[in-house]
Design a protein around this motif. Structure first.
Motif, PDB file in Angstrom:
ATOM      1  N   ALA A   6       0.863  -1.188   0.000  1.00 20.61           N
ATOM      2  CA  ALA A   6       0.000   0.000   0.000  1.00 20.61           C
ATOM      3  C   ALA A   6       0.897   1.235   0.000  1.00 20.61           C
ATOM      4  CB  ALA A   6      -0.913  -0.010   1.218  1.00 20.61           C
ATOM      5  N   VAL A   7       0.632   2.108  -0.980  1.00 20.94           N
ATOM      6  CA  VAL A   7       1.430   3.333  -1.122  1.00 20.94           C
ATOM      7  C   VAL A   7       0.577   4.479  -0.596  1.00 20.94           C
ATOM      8  CG1 VAL A   7       2.565   4.860  -2.782  1.00 20.94           C
ATOM      9  CG2 VAL A   7       2.562   2.370  -3.161  1.00 20.94           C
ATOM     10  N   GLU A   8       0.996   5.088   0.506  1.00 17.53           N
ATOM     11  CA  GLU A   8       0.185   6.131   1.146  1.00 17.53           C
ATOM     12  C   GLU A   8       0.695   7.514   0.763  1.00 17.53           C
ATOM     13  OE1 GLU A   8       0.038   5.298   5.335  1.00 17.53           O
ATOM     14  OE2 GLU A   8      -0.961   3.360   5.002  1.00 17.53           O
ATOM     15  N   THR A   9      -0.248   8.360   0.336  1.00 19.16           N
ATOM     16  CA  THR A   9       0.096   9.748  -0.003  1.00 19.16           C
ATOM     17  C   THR A   9      -0.955  10.655   0.624  1.00 19.16           C
ATOM     18  OG1 THR A   9      -1.266  10.169  -1.959  1.00 19.16           O
ATOM     19  CG2 THR A   9       0.711   8.856  -2.326  1.00 19.16           C
ATOM     20  N   ALA A  10      -0.680  11.967   0.643  1.00 19.16           N
ATOM     21  CA  ALA A  10      -1.657  12.915   1.193  1.00 19.16           C
ATOM     22  C   ALA A  10      -2.904  12.955   0.323  1.00 19.16           C
ATOM     23  CB  ALA A  10      -1.024  14.301   1.285  1.00 19.16           C
ATOM     24  N   SER A  11      -2.786  12.556  -0.943  1.00 15.45           N
ATOM     25  CA  SER A  11      -3.943  12.597  -1.857  1.00 15.45           C
ATOM     26  C   SER A  11      -4.697  11.280  -1.893  1.00 15.45           C
ATOM     27  CB  SER A  11      -3.480  12.925  -3.281  1.00 15.45           C
ATOM     28  OG  SER A  11      -2.571  13.958  -3.291  1.00 15.45           O
ATOM     29  N   GLY A  12      -4.291  10.317  -1.081  1.00 13.20           N
ATOM     30  CA  GLY A  12      -4.972   9.015  -1.068  1.00 13.20           C
ATOM     31  C   GLY A  12      -3.975   7.879  -1.070  1.00 13.20           C
ATOM     32  N   LYS A  13      -4.524   6.673  -1.224  1.00 12.00           N
ATOM     33  CA  LYS A  13      -3.700   5.473  -1.074  1.00 12.00           C
ATOM     34  C   LYS A  13      -3.933   4.591  -2.295  1.00 12.00           C
ATOM     35  CE  LYS A  13      -4.525   1.896   2.209  1.00 12.00           C
ATOM     36  NZ  LYS A  13      -4.725   1.489   3.594  1.00 12.00           N
ATOM     37  N   LEU A  14      -2.920   3.878  -2.755  1.00 15.70           N
ATOM     38  CA  LEU A  14      -3.140   2.908  -3.828  1.00 15.70           C
ATOM     39  C   LEU A  14      -2.314   1.668  -3.567  1.00 15.70           C
ATOM     40  CD1 LEU A  14      -1.298   3.800  -7.141  1.00 15.70           C
ATOM     41  CD2 LEU A  14      -0.843   4.985  -5.022  1.00 15.70           C
ATOM     42  N   GLY A  15      -2.702   0.571  -4.191  1.00 10.11           N
ATOM     43  CA  GLY A  15      -1.978  -0.686  -4.025  1.00 10.11           C
ATOM     44  C   GLY A  15      -1.085  -0.922  -5.237  1.00 10.11           C
ATOM     45  N   ALA A  16       0.104  -1.461  -4.991  1.00  5.08           N
ATOM     46  CA  ALA A  16       1.009  -1.764  -6.101  1.00  5.08           C
ATOM     47  C   ALA A  16       1.635  -3.133  -5.880  1.00  5.08           C
ATOM     48  CB  ALA A  16       2.109  -0.705  -6.187  1.00  5.08           C
ATOM     49  N   ARG A  17       1.838  -3.862  -6.974  1.00  4.48           N
ATOM     50  CA  ARG A  17       2.494  -5.161  -6.866  1.00  4.48           C
ATOM     51  C   ARG A  17       3.987  -4.967  -6.572  1.00  4.48           C
ATOM     52  NH1 ARG A  17       3.732  -8.971 -10.438  1.00  4.48           N
ATOM     53  NH2 ARG A  17       3.409  -7.694 -12.271  1.00  4.48           N
ATOM     54  N   GLN A  18       4.541  -3.923  -7.182  1.00  3.55           N
ATOM     55  CA  GLN A  18       5.970  -3.624  -6.979  1.00  3.55           C
ATOM     56  C   GLN A  18       6.147  -2.116  -6.756  1.00  3.55           C
ATOM     57  OE1 GLN A  18       6.833  -5.474 -10.784  1.00  3.55           O
ATOM     58  NE2 GLN A  18       8.352  -6.785  -9.793  1.00  3.55           N
ATOM     59  N   VAL A  19       7.118  -1.776  -5.937  1.00  9.18           N
ATOM     60  CA  VAL A  19       7.417  -0.359  -5.663  1.00  9.18           C
ATOM     61  C   VAL A  19       8.928  -0.164  -5.753  1.00  9.18           C
ATOM     62  CG1 VAL A  19       7.370   1.491  -3.919  1.00  9.18           C
ATOM     63  CG2 VAL A  19       5.416  -0.054  -4.135  1.00  9.18           C
ATOM     64  N   VAL A  20       9.337   0.889  -6.455  1.00 13.48           N
ATOM     65  CA  VAL A  20      10.764   1.243  -6.473  1.00 13.48           C
ATOM     66  C   VAL A  20      10.939   2.580  -5.778  1.00 13.48           C
ATOM     67  CG1 VAL A  20      12.852   1.506  -7.857  1.00 13.48           C
ATOM     68  CG2 VAL A  20      10.932   0.182  -8.766  1.00 13.48           C
ATOM     69  N   ILE A  21      11.796   2.591  -4.756  1.00  9.94           N
ATOM     70  CA  ILE A  21      12.112   3.847  -4.068  1.00  9.94           C
ATOM     71  C   ILE A  21      13.319   4.466  -4.766  1.00  9.94           C
ATOM     72  CG2 ILE A  21      12.767   4.916  -1.887  1.00  9.94           C
ATOM     73  CD1 ILE A  21      11.539   2.550  -0.415  1.00  9.94           C
TER      74      ILE A  21
END
Ligand SMILES: Cc1cc2nc3c(=O)[nH]c(=O)nc-3n(C[C@H](O)[C@H](O)[C@H](O)COP(=O)(O)OP(=O)(O)OC[C@H]3O[C@@H](n4cnc5c(N)ncnc54)[C@H](O)[C@@H]3O)c2cc1C
Length: 392
Positions: free
Chosen positions: A199-214
């Motif tokens: 789960a990717v949390e932001t001030a504009s909302g949240k979304l789900g991702a299979r993969q995340v790159v920082i």
């Protein structure tokens, strides 16, 4: 795309829209992934960039962080590859990055400094770089614009320069054309594993991702800390001056054996002077501000090395945030968090940026990267790994 509604899901989320994040977005979209990139709109090294393509070890780094030299040397072979990669990317995109590969000079004012460069060049040649020492007579022939204070220099053949304004815009356009969605001024506040997703949390909302790159440079540390990683990275505010246009007179990327400077002339005729003069991050505004002492010190040193610079007006100064690491890039999967990856380039990170992005894109796409990424793994920063020696 500010204000665009967030999707509920994305196959891959990229955190950070500097050169690394943007190039990642292009490579991953090209690899068939549905990509959403979020950038906080904070100060980026990529947008403050001075456009030097570095290959030889920077004396500034050797002086400031001598304990990190073994790590830097272990990754030195990446720099000529990274410069070649910039060439290939420019061709592949059919873009004009304003690239010029004229070689890089590191100049010396004293015999001691020239001796330091002799040893450095010998070490770099042993590690596969194309470096040679020029005495003053050679310098008169190769770089007559260098002033009389200079007694000799190290010439590294495959250094050069590009215009980051052109390169960043072209890479962003390419990523968008390949279908990546870019959300500007949206900071990612947390990453929370949630079943098979993150789960990717932001001030504009949240979304789900299979993969995340920082790929968030100095912003990466707080995102990784909850997973037991303490990245050895710092926010380092730095200064750049740029002059009015002039007819071409500086061929090379110019640095100094002991003093902080990078000096080059863009194809546009502007002379860009950077190289490590400090800016100020201490006013609590969230962005760096320029220091008068750096404007003056940086310009004075430039005209000491290349006297003709004194005929030019400085038309703009700016500051940006660099992200020094422990001497090496931080690349690859995050152990213990399936689907999470890191992409932070090491010293001279703009030079390394697109190559690092492509290596991490390969990991995300399940391909074998062209470089062994084990030595660059974020695992060396695991808090429970303190006793384990970092692989160089
Ligand atoms: C003034 C200056 C001049 C430089 N000149 C050169 C040079 O000539 N040659 C060279 O090789 N290197 C140079 N560097 C270093 C180089 O610019 C950086 O190493 C490189 O650009 C890093 O790229 P990046 O994409 O990893 O990070 P950055 O370009 O720093 O981008 C990181 C991005 O992440 C975003 N971000 C951070 N946290 C979050 C979050 N939580 N959520 C969403 N987004 C977030 C930020 O807003 C930022 O846009 C220079 C650096 C500075 C400061």
């Amino acid at each position: 795309m500010t204000g665009k509604p967030l999707p509920h899901k994305a196959e891959v989320v990229i955190v950070g829209g500097g050169v690394v994040g943007l190039a990642l977005a292009g490579f991953l979209a090209e690899g068939g992934r549905e990509v959403a990139l979020f950038d906080a709109g904070g100060p980026a090294g990529s947008t403050a960039n001075a456009g030097s393509l570095h290959v030889q070890m920077q004396s500034r780094f050797l002086r400031m962080y001598p304990e990190q030299v073994p790590a830097l040397e272990s990754g030195l072979h990446l720099y000529p590859k990274a410069v070649d990669f910039w060439h290939d990317l420019e061709r592949k995109l059919g873009a004009d990055f304003g690239m010029k590969m004229t070689g890089g000079l590191m100049v010396a004012e004293t015999d001691d400094q020239l001796d330091f460069l002799r040893k450095k060049a010998a070490r770099e040649r042993a590690l596969g770089l194309d470096s040679e020492i020029l005495e003053r007579n050679d310098l008169n022939r190769v770089a007559p614009y260098i002033g009389p204070a200079i007694v000799g220099a190290e010439l590294c053949a495959n250094e050069g320069k590009l215009n980051p304004l052109q390169a960043n815009a072209a890479i962003r356009s390419w990523a968008l054309a390949r279908g990546a969605a870019i959300f500007d001024s949206v900071a990612v506040s947390a990453l929370v594993p949630d079943g098979s997703e993150i789960a990717v949390e932001t001030a504009s909302g949240k979304l789900g991702a299979r993969q995340v790159v920082i790929a968030a440079a100095y912003g990466s540390r707080s995102l990784l800390e909850p997973f037991g990683y303490k990245l050895a990275i710092e926010a380092e505010p730095l200064h750049v001056n740029i002059t009015e246009r002039a007819a071409p007179f500086i061929g090379h990327l110019v640095q100094h054996a002991e003093r902080p400077i990078t000096l080059k002339q863009f194809a546009s005729g502007h002379v860009v002077i950077g190289g490590g003069w400090p800016a100020n991050l201490g006013h609590g505004r969230g962005f760096p501000t320029v220091e008068l002492a750096s404007i003056i010190g940086n310009a004075t040193l430039a005209q000491h090395i290349v006297p003709t610079v004194s005929n030019l007006h400085i038309i703009r100064t700016w500051a940006g945030v660099n992200t020094p690491t422990d001497g090496k890039s931080i690349l690859g999967p995050v152990e213990g968090v399936p689907g999470l990856f890191v992409a932070i380039p090491g010293d001279a990170g703009y030079t390394l940026g697109p190559l690092c992005a492509s290596l991490v894109a390969d990991c995300v796409l399940g391909r074998t990267p062209a470089e062994d990424l084990v030595p660059y793994s974020p695992a060396r920063f695991r808090k429970d790994n303190a006793a384990r020696p970092s692989a160089l």
